[in-house]
Design an enzyme around this catalytic site. Sequence first.
Site, PDB file in Angstrom:
ATOM      1  N   ASP A 189       5.682  -7.917  -0.747  1.00  0.00           N
ATOM      2  CA  ASP A 189       5.730  -6.673  -1.524  1.00  0.00           C
ATOM      3  C   ASP A 189       7.128  -6.572  -2.124  1.00  0.00           C
ATOM      4  O   ASP A 189       8.023  -7.370  -1.791  1.00  0.00           O
ATOM      5  CB  ASP A 189       5.429  -5.486  -0.579  1.00  0.00           C
ATOM      6  N   HIS A 203       0.523   2.653   4.021  1.00  0.00           N
ATOM      7  CA  HIS A 203      -0.308   2.591   2.802  1.00  0.00           C
ATOM      8  C   HIS A 203      -1.722   2.137   3.211  1.00  0.00           C
ATOM      9  O   HIS A 203      -2.166   1.038   2.877  1.00  0.00           O
ATOM     10  CB  HIS A 203       0.322   1.608   1.807  1.00  0.00           C
ATOM     11  N   ARG A 261      -9.503  -1.672  -4.613  1.00  0.00           N
ATOM     12  CA  ARG A 261      -9.059  -0.300  -4.308  1.00  0.00           C
ATOM     13  C   ARG A 261     -10.146   0.685  -4.736  1.00  0.00           C
ATOM     14  O   ARG A 261     -10.444   1.656  -4.044  1.00  0.00           O
ATOM     15  CB  ARG A 261      -7.757   0.037  -5.047  1.00  0.00           C
ATOM     16  N   GLN A 299      -4.479   0.744   0.710  1.00  0.00           N
ATOM     17  CA  GLN A 299      -4.216  -0.599   0.202  1.00  0.00           C
ATOM     18  C   GLN A 299      -4.663  -1.659   1.213  1.00  0.00           C
ATOM     19  O   GLN A 299      -5.291  -2.662   0.844  1.00  0.00           O
ATOM     20  CB  GLN A 299      -2.727  -0.759  -0.114  1.00  0.00           C
ATOM     21  N   ARG A 315       0.276  11.284  -2.222  1.00  0.00           N
ATOM     22  CA  ARG A 315       1.288  10.216  -2.185  1.00  0.00           C
ATOM     23  C   ARG A 315       2.640  10.909  -2.092  1.00  0.00           C
ATOM     24  O   ARG A 315       3.022  11.669  -2.985  1.00  0.00           O
ATOM     25  CB  ARG A 315       1.201   9.348  -3.442  1.00  0.00           C
ATOM     26  N   CYS A 361       0.295  -6.082  -3.155  1.00  0.00           N
ATOM     27  CA  CYS A 361      -0.375  -4.824  -3.518  1.00  0.00           C
ATOM     28  C   CYS A 361      -0.128  -4.427  -4.962  1.00  0.00           C
ATOM     29  O   CYS A 361      -0.863  -3.617  -5.517  1.00  0.00           O
ATOM     30  CB  CYS A 361       0.049  -3.715  -2.564  1.00  0.00           C
TER      31      CYS A 361
HETATM   32  N1  NVA Z   1       6.055  -0.638  -0.820  1.00  0.00           N
HETATM   33  C1  NVA Z   1       5.831  -0.172  -2.169  1.00  0.00           C
HETATM   34  C2  NVA Z   1       4.376  -0.154  -2.472  1.00  0.00           C
HETATM   35  C3  NVA Z   1       4.014   0.321  -3.850  1.00  0.00           C
HETATM   36  C4  NVA Z   1       2.546   0.385  -4.080  1.00  0.00           C
HETATM   37  C5  NVA Z   1       6.427   1.220  -2.335  1.00  0.00           C
HETATM   38  O1  NVA Z   1       6.327   2.022  -1.403  1.00  0.00           O
HETATM   39  O2  NVA Z   1       7.028   1.492  -3.383  1.00  0.00           O
HETATM   40  N1   CP Z   2      -0.633  -0.758  -4.991  1.00  0.00           N
HETATM   41  C1   CP Z   2      -0.471   0.512  -5.388  1.00  0.00           C
HETATM   42  O1   CP Z   2      -0.608   1.463  -4.615  1.00  0.00           O
HETATM   43  O2   CP Z   2      -0.172   0.649  -6.700  1.00  0.00           O
HETATM   44  P1   CP Z   2       0.312   1.975  -7.457  1.00  0.00           P
HETATM   45  O3   CP Z   2       1.695   2.279  -6.984  1.00  0.00           O
HETATM   46  O4   CP Z   2       0.265   1.617  -8.907  1.00  0.00           O
HETATM   47  O5   CP Z   2      -0.620   3.101  -7.122  1.00  0.00           O
END
Ligand code: NVA
Ligand code: CP
Length: 308
Positions: free
Chosen positions: A220, A131, A288, A134, A104, A260
């Site tokens: 989101d 992502h 997930r 997800q 990540r 998500c």
């Molecule tokens: N769009 C959000 C998703 C978090 C799971 C982010 O990138 O922070």
């Molecule tokens: N939806 C998702 O990826 O959640 P986290 O940021 O908690 O991993």
Amino acid sequence: MQLKHFLQFNDFCREEYEYLFERTRWIKQEFKQYRQYWPLSDRTLAMIFDKNSTRTRLSFEAGMHQLGGAAIYLSTRDTQLGRGEPVEDAARVISRMVDLIMIRTYEHDIIKRFAENSRVPIINGLTDEYHPCQIMSDIFTYIEYRGSIEGKTIAWIGDSNNMCNTWLQAAEIFNFKVQVSTPPGYDINPERIGLSGTTHYEKFANPHKAVIGADLVTTDVWTSMGFESEAEQRKNDFAEFCVDEEMMSLAKSNALFMHCLPAHRGEEVSTEVLDGPQSVVWDEAENRLHTQKALMEYLLLGKLDAGS
Ligand code: NVA
Ligand code: CP
């Protein structure tokens, strides 16, 4: 076996997703029956986090454990990556010691460079642009509730972020339509995600228009990780983009709501919608675990016969 990575949604074709969903159904059923299934015993997953996470860390770590393997959590804060070790060098070293790596991070280019120097499969656990894990879970969840997603209409309300981009990639593969509504200045950029010729989306300035006829409404956070300095400005810019009951009432009467998570009640979604009868966010989060177990099994063992 040929080395395969999962860096963006369109790294896999429709037939591979159909296979993964079939495996997911079986793996989920075995898990729910408390039946042990350890195809990855002695295999190790390294998880590298440059950003926070609850669901992604937990689902990969628990998932690997449940498949008989082990997972190691690495954060850039306390590894040499945080002190400037080149991504390429880290990839060469880490991929000699483990069987699978989940990352990540920020720019997609980082994960691409990592993959180019890795001996083992790399999974995208979220980048600024995508992502894919997800969306795999979201589509699996949709199918569980409503059957095929082909030909359906998905309304995306809010930021043109990593989730939105990945929905657009998925629309090409599963042949559905995405009705996108973002505030001025936060427009989607299909060229940037390799979709210059796509006909699977339509833009709406008014979010209420975007949800008309939708089978699924999704949104989101207004401020994704890495964009925190823009949070106050975004609160103003996105003020009209809250998915509330009035907005949901314009979608099809049996429309589902997805997010998500983590969610901000009262910002991108109202409490009534997030906790209401059309919301499937908790199943979406749980899936997930099951979809990623199928993904890890596939990347490490290839296609298996049904029920084994
Ligand atoms: N769009 C959000 C998703 C978090 C799971 C982010 O990138 O922070
Ligand atoms: N939806 C998702 O990826 O959640 P986290 O940021 O908690 O991993």
